[in-house]
Design an enzyme around this catalytic site. Structure first.
Site, PDB file in Angstrom:
ATOM      1  N   ARG B 224      37.465  36.325  34.807  1.00  0.00           N
ATOM      2  CA  ARG B 224      36.984  35.844  33.518  1.00  0.00           C
ATOM      3  C   ARG B 224      37.261  36.918  32.494  1.00  0.00           C
ATOM      4  O   ARG B 224      37.215  38.117  32.802  1.00  0.00           O
ATOM      5  CB  ARG B 224      35.472  35.574  33.561  1.00  0.00           C
ATOM      6  CG  ARG B 224      35.062  34.306  34.284  1.00  0.00           C
ATOM      7  CD  ARG B 224      35.423  33.049  33.482  1.00  0.00           C
ATOM      8  NE  ARG B 224      35.029  31.819  34.177  1.00  0.00           N
ATOM      9  CZ  ARG B 224      35.828  31.103  34.954  1.00  0.00           C
ATOM     10  NH1 ARG B 224      37.083  31.491  35.166  1.00  0.00           N
ATOM     11  NH2 ARG B 224      35.389  29.994  35.516  1.00  0.00           N
ATOM     12  N   GLU B 253      38.755  31.785  24.510  1.00  0.00           N
ATOM     13  CA  GLU B 253      39.845  30.898  24.951  1.00  0.00           C
ATOM     14  C   GLU B 253      39.722  29.577  24.214  1.00  0.00           C
ATOM     15  O   GLU B 253      38.620  29.051  24.094  1.00  0.00           O
ATOM     16  CB  GLU B 253      39.749  30.643  26.465  1.00  0.00           C
ATOM     17  CG  GLU B 253      40.052  31.875  27.293  1.00  0.00           C
ATOM     18  CD  GLU B 253      40.016  31.600  28.806  1.00  0.00           C
ATOM     19  OE1 GLU B 253      39.937  30.431  29.208  1.00  0.00           O
ATOM     20  OE2 GLU B 253      40.067  32.572  29.570  1.00  0.00           O
ATOM     21  N   HIS B 272      45.231  30.848  30.865  1.00  0.00           N
ATOM     22  CA  HIS B 272      44.255  30.420  31.877  1.00  0.00           C
ATOM     23  C   HIS B 272      44.811  29.276  32.730  1.00  0.00           C
ATOM     24  O   HIS B 272      44.289  28.152  32.717  1.00  0.00           O
ATOM     25  CB  HIS B 272      42.934  30.011  31.223  1.00  0.00           C
ATOM     26  CG  HIS B 272      41.777  30.046  32.196  1.00  0.00           C
ATOM     27  ND1 HIS B 272      40.488  30.307  31.834  1.00  0.00           N
ATOM     28  CD2 HIS B 272      41.741  29.852  33.543  1.00  0.00           C
ATOM     29  CE1 HIS B 272      39.689  30.273  32.905  1.00  0.00           C
ATOM     30  NE2 HIS B 272      40.444  29.990  33.948  1.00  0.00           N
TER      31      HIS B 272
END
Lengths: 317, 317
Positions: B224, B253, B272
């Site tokens: 993360r 994000e 991601h």
């Protein structure tokens, strides 16, 4: 008894050769002076393995070295009929490049599966665009060329759970013969070319074989550029007969800035570097010194190339 | 007896949920309507796992679902003290992302070792520049996070003959405890962060730990974003305290087009996507349907998150 004359094709002394001081008379030649020096040499180290001077100088008159070593895996740039027919022993750098090239192929396969080039291009554009990537485990590869480099590539891809078929000239345990190649190509997600360049393999990847491959398949060449008909690869990639390709070797090296291969979408170009990990020149020098010691002691040499076939035959072929 | 009410946080029906027709009353909520719907739901599927609406809506009044499932590995976006203290069972997507993320990490490690980004940039510039690359076999990695994702990364890197040390919160067979991390960082060529984001791990990679790493080391984050102090990573890369980094996850994000992380030389940015191989949404839908069937039959669920710890405890921890 005088020490043997070792001729080195290269301007600068290769690493480790200092160890031969007093045990060899080392002379240096360049492409131009090679022909004149060749008759006086007992052994020839083709340190500049990108040169094709040996092939051109060899047919000239006079005696020839009894031993030639090339610090490369392929010997295609050296060989001419007169050399092949001679009694001169040719050795290569078997053992140095296998693992690096196998890792390089894995890097390219994974980069294509995970679209690393796409991410880098989007990064350049500062664009966040999520994409789905491809699994590598469970995918299928054909590795063309069953010498030690092809074997190492197969081993590394299998470690990533890729299902690998290895093909060589003739079938043997664990290796498919050339007659199976076309059928295997129709099944592969990855086609990796690591074959030696010989008259039998020149241009082996052309339009016909790219047409056999799946539209989702990707092609990797770490062998020699001339194994591939480059224009037909460009067509296959551009017209989406295959999904992409990565070339580390080319018919013309270095690629000139105007070469069309630089900007074919879906084609990754790298400058013939797959085998060259930090310290590679030292390792090649080390290997040569070891071979020289065997040779000067009259002992049998490893890595002897079958000049007719154009590669070191496998023990089990 | 009436069927349970399944609330889905997502605008569009997730794949495979049609299979639950007649066995659940499926309702849909968005971030705005979640708080009002929550008291009526027996189960909650947080299909939009990028949302933090659950954390915000949970503390409100009324009953709460007995079961919450998130189709992600991490649960950091969901958890709030009231949820943690509740009896509600939380499950995650353990089993779906491990292999893809492990391959993605291998892709990044190999890409950095073989300087794939450098080759692509040189290709763009039509420049042939041979470089030496790094061997991967024999290099050393520390994988931080000993859950199934960290374990899969360790397995995949070991398959490439990388020497891997795996670190978790507490030592157990095959896993170093957190107390070993700093020492291991000083030895590593690759540091891969795949830890869950908890209050114990937030910001765990900052200036102090980057300073422990070798100047030749590279850092990869697939956990993360908030595990890393991003500004301090930028400094570490820019000032060459470490040789490079690759981030697939970020504090914010998606990264906005003006974000400073896009163009830090030596830093690879991807959106991601490490776990998301073709078909991942179908597999997540499939997994949820299987869990729903167990839950509605009153059977014990796998993948139950220890909400206090913030992850699914390992069987052997």
């Amino acid at each position: 008894m005088s020490v043997p004359i070792l001729l080195v094709l290269e301007a600068d002394p290769p690493p480790r050769l200092g160890r031969l001081t007093g045990r060899a008379e080392i002379r240096y030649a360049d492409d131009r002076s090679l022909a004149a020096e060749l008759p006086h040499a007992d052994a020839l180290l083709v340190w500049d393995f990108t040169s094709d001077a040996v092939r051109h100088a060899w047919p000239g008159g006079g005696p020839r070295p009894r031993w030639v070593h090339t610090p490369s895996a392929g010997v295609d740039r050296l060989i001419c009929p007169e050399f092949t027919d001679s009694d001169t022993v040719l050795t290569n750098a078997r053992g140095i490049f296998e693992q690096p090239i196998a890792e390089y192929v894995a890097a390219l396969v994974l980069a294509m599966a995970k679209d690393v080039p796409g991410s880098l291009e989007l990064q350049r554009q500062r664009r966040w665009r999520h994409r789905e990537s491809l699994p590598v485990a469970g995918s299928r590869a054909v590795v063309v060329g069953a010498g030690p480099i092809g074997q190492a590539i197969a081993r590394t891809l299998r470690a990533l759970d890729v299902e690998v078929a290895l093909t060589g000239r003739t079938a043997r345990p664990g290796v498919h013969g050339a007659e199976d190649l076309d059928r295997l190509l129709t099944l592969a997600d990855w086609v990796v070319c690591a074959a030696p360049l010989t008259e039998a393999t020149r241009g082996m990847f052309g339009a016909r074989r790219f047409a056999l491959m799946r539209p989702s398949a990707r092609f990797v060449n770490v062998g020699r550029g001339a194994l591939v008909v480059e224009d037909e690869l460009v067509t296959a990639v551009t017209e989406r007969h295959i999904a992409g390709a990565a070339l580390d070797v080319f018919e013309e090296e270095p690629l000139g800035p105007g070469h069309r291969l630089w900007d074919v979408p879906g084609l990754i170009v790298s400058p013939h570097m797959s085998g060259d990990t930090v310290g590679w020149r030292d390792r090649l020098g080390e290997q040569f010194v070891g071979l020289f010691e065997l040779w000067s002691a009259g002992k049998p040499l490893p890595n002897v190339v079958d000049k007719k076939r154009g590669y070191v035959p496998s023990h089990d072929s």
